[in-house]
Structure formats: C-alpha cells, structure tokens
Design a protein around this motif. Structure first.
Motif, PDB file in Angstrom:
ATOM      1  N   PRO A   1       2.803 -15.812   2.917  1.00 36.25           N
ATOM      2  CA  PRO A   1       2.525 -15.484   4.324  1.00 36.25           C
ATOM      3  C   PRO A   1       2.970 -14.093   4.714  1.00 36.25           C
ATOM      4  CG  PRO A   1       4.584 -16.649   4.212  1.00 36.25           C
ATOM      5  CD  PRO A   1       4.114 -16.497   2.782  1.00 36.25           C
ATOM      6  N   PHE A   2       3.170 -13.194   3.732  1.00 39.68           N
ATOM      7  CA  PHE A   2       3.830 -11.925   4.000  1.00 39.68           C
ATOM      8  C   PHE A   2       2.904 -10.795   4.462  1.00 39.68           C
ATOM      9  CE2 PHE A   2       6.370 -14.068   0.691  1.00 39.68           C
ATOM     10  CZ  PHE A   2       7.592 -14.141   1.347  1.00 39.68           C
ATOM     11  N   ILE A   3       1.606 -10.881   4.142  1.00 44.05           N
ATOM     12  CA  ILE A   3       0.744  -9.700   4.224  1.00 44.05           C
ATOM     13  C   ILE A   3       0.747  -9.037   5.596  1.00 44.05           C
ATOM     14  CG2 ILE A   3      -1.657  -8.916   4.129  1.00 44.05           C
ATOM     15  CD1 ILE A   3      -2.090 -10.831   1.831  1.00 44.05           C
ATOM     16  N   LYS A   4       0.444  -9.786   6.636  1.00 43.28           N
ATOM     17  CA  LYS A   4       0.310  -9.138   7.945  1.00 43.28           C
ATOM     18  C   LYS A   4       1.636  -8.560   8.426  1.00 43.28           C
ATOM     19  CE  LYS A   4       0.721 -13.462  10.594  1.00 43.28           C
ATOM     20  NZ  LYS A   4       0.022 -14.367  11.564  1.00 43.28           N
ATOM     21  N   TYR A   5       2.747  -9.215   8.078  1.00 45.81           N
ATOM     22  CA  TYR A   5       4.051  -8.709   8.481  1.00 45.81           C
ATOM     23  C   TYR A   5       4.386  -7.425   7.724  1.00 45.81           C
ATOM     24  CZ  TYR A   5       4.263 -13.458  10.279  1.00 45.81           C
ATOM     25  OH  TYR A   5       3.967 -14.635  10.927  1.00 45.81           O
ATOM     26  N   ASN A   6       4.024  -7.386   6.458  1.00 41.41           N
ATOM     27  CA  ASN A   6       4.261  -6.197   5.659  1.00 41.41           C
ATOM     28  C   ASN A   6       3.428  -5.021   6.166  1.00 41.41           C
ATOM     29  OD1 ASN A   6       4.820  -4.356   3.580  1.00 41.41           O
ATOM     30  ND2 ASN A   6       4.935  -5.961   2.059  1.00 41.41           N
ATOM     31  N   LEU A   7       2.158  -5.267   6.405  1.00 39.04           N
ATOM     32  CA  LEU A   7       1.294  -4.195   6.890  1.00 39.04           C
ATOM     33  C   LEU A   7       1.778  -3.663   8.242  1.00 39.04           C
ATOM     34  CD1 LEU A   7      -2.240  -5.588   5.957  1.00 39.04           C
ATOM     35  CD2 LEU A   7      -0.925  -3.830   4.769  1.00 39.04           C
ATOM     36  N   ARG A   8       2.222  -4.563   9.099  1.00 39.61           N
ATOM     37  CA  ARG A   8       2.746  -4.128  10.405  1.00 39.61           C
ATOM     38  C   ARG A   8       3.987  -3.266  10.248  1.00 39.61           C
ATOM     39  NH1 ARG A   8       2.238 -10.107  13.162  1.00 39.61           N
ATOM     40  NH2 ARG A   8      -0.031 -10.064  13.568  1.00 39.61           N
ATOM     41  N   SER A   9       4.849  -3.631   9.287  1.00 40.79           N
ATOM     42  CA  SER A   9       6.078  -2.872   9.094  1.00 40.79           C
ATOM     43  C   SER A   9       5.806  -1.482   8.514  1.00 40.79           C
ATOM     44  CB  SER A   9       7.037  -3.647   8.188  1.00 40.79           C
ATOM     45  OG  SER A   9       6.602  -3.665   6.842  1.00 40.79           O
TER      46      SER A   9
ATOM     47  N   SER B   1      -5.425   7.905  -3.298  1.00 40.62           N
ATOM     48  CA  SER B   1      -4.356   8.439  -2.465  1.00 40.62           C
ATOM     49  C   SER B   1      -4.660   9.860  -2.004  1.00 40.62           C
ATOM     50  CB  SER B   1      -3.037   8.439  -3.249  1.00 40.62           C
ATOM     51  OG  SER B   1      -2.026   9.082  -2.521  1.00 40.62           O
ATOM     52  N   THR B   2      -4.512  10.090  -0.707  1.00 39.09           N
ATOM     53  CA  THR B   2      -4.659  11.439  -0.153  1.00 39.09           C
ATOM     54  C   THR B   2      -3.357  11.923   0.480  1.00 39.09           C
ATOM     55  OG1 THR B   2      -5.492  10.562   1.954  1.00 39.09           O
ATOM     56  CG2 THR B   2      -7.131  11.137   0.275  1.00 39.09           C
ATOM     57  N   GLY B   3      -2.287  11.148   0.299  1.00 40.82           N
ATOM     58  CA  GLY B   3      -0.989  11.563   0.809  1.00 40.82           C
ATOM     59  C   GLY B   3      -0.305  12.514  -0.152  1.00 40.82           C
ATOM     60  N   ASN B   4       0.844  13.045   0.260  1.00 43.18           N
ATOM     61  CA  ASN B   4       1.635  13.856  -0.659  1.00 43.18           C
ATOM     62  C   ASN B   4       2.811  13.060  -1.232  1.00 43.18           C
ATOM     63  OD1 ASN B   4       3.296  13.887   1.629  1.00 43.18           O
ATOM     64  ND2 ASN B   4       2.719  15.982   2.180  1.00 43.18           N
ATOM     65  N   TRP B   5       2.866  11.760  -0.891  1.00 44.53           N
ATOM     66  CA  TRP B   5       3.795  10.817  -1.508  1.00 44.53           C
ATOM     67  C   TRP B   5       3.060   9.509  -1.771  1.00 44.53           C
ATOM     68  CZ3 TRP B   5       8.460  12.151  -3.301  1.00 44.53           C
ATOM     69  CH2 TRP B   5       8.999  13.361  -2.831  1.00 44.53           C
ATOM     70  N   LEU B   6       3.380   8.884  -2.889  1.00 50.51           N
ATOM     71  CA  LEU B   6       2.789   7.599  -3.258  1.00 50.51           C
ATOM     72  C   LEU B   6       3.914   6.582  -3.358  1.00 50.51           C
ATOM     73  CD1 LEU B   6       0.250   6.018  -4.199  1.00 50.51           C
ATOM     74  CD2 LEU B   6       0.837   6.679  -6.544  1.00 50.51           C
ATOM     75  N   TRP B   7       3.821   5.540  -2.540  1.00 48.24           N
ATOM     76  CA  TRP B   7       4.884   4.525  -2.476  1.00 48.24           C
ATOM     77  C   TRP B   7       4.308   3.187  -2.926  1.00 48.24           C
ATOM     78  CZ3 TRP B   7       9.082   4.722   1.811  1.00 48.24           C
ATOM     79  CH2 TRP B   7      10.029   3.733   1.604  1.00 48.24           C
ATOM     80  N   GLN B   8       4.713   2.757  -4.100  1.00 46.31           N
ATOM     81  CA  GLN B   8       4.292   1.448  -4.615  1.00 46.31           C
ATOM     82  C   GLN B   8       5.098   0.364  -3.917  1.00 46.31           C
ATOM     83  OE1 GLN B   8       3.906   0.991  -8.922  1.00 46.31           O
ATOM     84  NE2 GLN B   8       5.124  -0.866  -8.802  1.00 46.31           N
ATOM     85  N   ILE B   9       4.410  -0.679  -3.448  1.00 47.52           N
ATOM     86  CA  ILE B   9       5.108  -1.731  -2.711  1.00 47.52           C
ATOM     87  C   ILE B   9       4.444  -3.075  -2.968  1.00 47.52           C
ATOM     88  CG2 ILE B   9       3.725  -1.421  -0.600  1.00 47.52           C
ATOM     89  CD1 ILE B   9       6.437  -1.822   0.944  1.00 47.52           C
ATOM     90  N   ASP B  10       5.240  -4.131  -3.046  1.00 46.63           N
ATOM     91  CA  ASP B  10       4.715  -5.488  -3.174  1.00 46.63           C
ATOM     92  C   ASP B  10       4.554  -6.106  -1.787  1.00 46.63           C
ATOM     93  OD1 ASP B  10       4.735  -5.272  -5.907  1.00 46.63           O
ATOM     94  OD2 ASP B  10       6.576  -6.435  -6.194  1.00 46.63           O
ATOM     95  N   ALA B  11       3.704  -7.113  -1.705  1.00 48.37           N
ATOM     96  CA  ALA B  11       3.468  -7.766  -0.421  1.00 48.37           C
ATOM     97  C   ALA B  11       4.715  -8.463   0.102  1.00 48.37           C
ATOM     98  CB  ALA B  11       2.325  -8.775  -0.542  1.00 48.37           C
ATOM     99  N   ASP B  12       5.616  -8.856  -0.805  1.00 48.42           N
ATOM    100  CA  ASP B  12       6.802  -9.616  -0.394  1.00 48.42           C
ATOM    101  C   ASP B  12       8.078  -8.782  -0.424  1.00 48.42           C
ATOM    102  OD1 ASP B  12       7.065  -9.402  -3.144  1.00 48.42           O
ATOM    103  OD2 ASP B  12       6.834 -11.543  -3.543  1.00 48.42           O
ATOM    104  N   GLU B  13       7.958  -7.458  -0.343  1.00 48.53           N
ATOM    105  CA  GLU B  13       9.152  -6.616  -0.236  1.00 48.53           C
ATOM    106  C   GLU B  13       9.115  -5.824   1.069  1.00 48.53           C
ATOM    107  OE1 GLU B  13       8.649  -2.490  -2.598  1.00 48.53           O
ATOM    108  OE2 GLU B  13       8.405  -4.248  -3.876  1.00 48.53           O
TER     109      GLU B  13
END
Length: 291
Positions: free
Chosen positions: A21-29, A108-120
C-alpha cells in the motif's frame, strides 16, 4: 561538473512490482523534491510467481500509479514505464533489474539520479538537508545511506552484527549528466562519461549520513503477503545466480519458521551467518503513525 548554485534537479527512479500500500504515500513524499519520478513497473523471471501472466503487478499498483498521475501530478513529473514500452512484448523484463534500472536512467533529465524503492521513505527535514548538501558541494558524486529496516510491524526494527558491520549501507543518490551510465543494479554501479565509478570520486558514505542523523527508513518486511513474495523472489535469485552468496535461509523456510514463528530470535535476518534480532523502535517515522 556543476557549478555551485546551480539548481538541484533530482530524478527519482523506482522499480515497482506489487508496491501497495506504499505507492501513493511514497509519491506524495517525493513530489515536492522531484524534478522527475520515473516508475518502472513489472516483473522479471525471478518474480514471475507474484505477477500476472503478462508480467505486471497482481495488486492495484498500476491503478494507483495511474490515479496519481491523473489526480496528483499537476506538474507532470511522473512517468510510468513498462516492459512492453521497452520492446519486450511478453511484458516481462529480462535480466535481474539491470534493464529496469537502465530504463529509468535513460529517461532521466535531472542532474541527480536517486534510486528508491516503493517501500522506503525519508524524513522531510532530511530531504531538505540533502538538497542543501548537494547545492553547497558540487564535487559530491554519490551518497549512500544507513538503513533502518522494519520487521513485522512499524514498531520493530531489524538489527544485527551484519547490519552493524556495514551491510545496511545502501547506494542511492548519484550525480547525473550526459554520458553517464547506470551499469548494474547489483551492485549498484553508476559511471561518469569517462567510465569512472562514481564511488571512486567523492563518495559520501552511509556513516557520514548517520552522523548527521539521516537514514533511509525501509518498510520491506511489514505485511505477510509482502514478505512471503519477497522471500520466494530472493530464493529464486540466489538459485539462478552462480556467484557465491552469504549463508541465506530458503525463502519458504524463512517465512514459515522465522517471520511467522520466530523460532530462532537471534537469527532473524535472511542472511543468517551472523546473529541478528529485532528491537523496539521508539523514534519517529517519516509519516504520521499512531501506536
């Protein structure tokens, strides 16, 4: 190299399979700090046991992703990528997450790439501090984070000798520019346009972030279904690999004997060569939580 003062544009890259159930909370954060959020959805061969016949999540992950883009993405930051869009008509990603990670890196078009899991998750105040660190020191090439892994509840964390020896250092944040490449997911390896591993340049280690009180909060072993499917996946991955691995409990055995019954309270990590245990977590979470 970026000059000091240039805008910090972070592209978050997320691989998702059954991320509820993490996706929407992660995207919001992530949204207030994101230049882009690229979500790569779907399974590879080792996770076929918890995927549809055409390689997608069996929960409402895709529904949640599409609802978020329709209702909560006014700046069009979120991009959803599937295997079909990358030329794999059966819906399954090849390999062991390299191709999925490379899919978000290419976009990616940013100048930083941040790898993240849905549950972190990360504290909002820590995200602000990290943005400040990146802006003030353009020589930084990559940042790793110390992990707080939660176990069976939001009230308990996993701890152990292996974790204290450095296994909990997770590689997440990388400088990104034209010519940079994401090579492998395990170990996470990103190189610059000269082919140099970013960890060989100016690597901010997890211990440095720990001293600042900055952690990655990992809710990867909370729910029964979440843990059971992960354990089968890890077992499949180890079985398919010819590389030597630390002593690892079989997925089904881990779920039945360790996670459900806690038959050995000092061998609770799936890598069980060293003693491990669970501890009460009495600090704050990155989100509101009432016991």
């Amino acid at each position: 190299m970026r000059e000091s003062g240039e805008d910090t544009r972070i592209t978050f890259g997320m691989i998702v399979l059954n991320g509820e159930p993490f996706i929407k909370y992660n995207l919001r954060s992530l949204y207030p700090f994101a230049h882009q959020i690229i979500v790569v959805e779907g399974a590879n061969s080792n996770s076929a046991h918890c995927a549809t016949a055409d390689g997608h999540s069996i929960d409402d992950s895709m529904k949640s992703l599409r609802e978020f883009t329709a209702r909560e993405d006014p700046e069009n930051k979120v991009i959803i990528v599937t295997a079909e869009e990358e030329g794999y008509p059966n819906g399954f990603w090849p390999g062991e997450k390299d191709e999925q990670s490379q899919a978000y890196a290419r976009r990616s078009t940013g100048n930083w790439l941040w790898q993240i899991d849905a549950d972190e998750f990360y504290m909002e105040s820590d995200m602000l501090t990290i943005m400040k660190i990146l802006k003030e020191d353009p020589s930084i090439s990559t940042i790793s984070f110390p992990e707080i892994p939660f176990w069976g509840s939001f009230d308990y964390r996993l701890q152990g000798i292996l974790l204290r020896l450095g296994y909990s250092e997770v590689h997440r944040l990388f400088k990104w520019a034209p010519g940079y490449e994401y090579l492998t997911h395990r170990p996470v390896t990103v190189v610059n346009d000269a082919g140099v591993d970013l960890r060989r340049i100016n690597w901010v280690r997890a211990e440095d972030m720990r001293k600042r009180g900055i952690y990655m909060y990992h809710y990867y072993k909370i729910f029964l279904k979440q843990v059971s499917t992960k354990m089968i996946y890890y077992a499949n991955r180890v079985k398919a690999s010819k590389a030597k691995k630390p002593v690892i409990v079989k997925g089904e055995e881990y779920f039945e004997k360790t996670f459900l019954k806690l038959t050995n309270p000092f061998r609770v990590h799936m890598f069980n060569r060293w003693p491990s245990w669970i501890e009460r977590f009495d600090s704050n979470h990155p989100f509101k939580y009432r016991r």
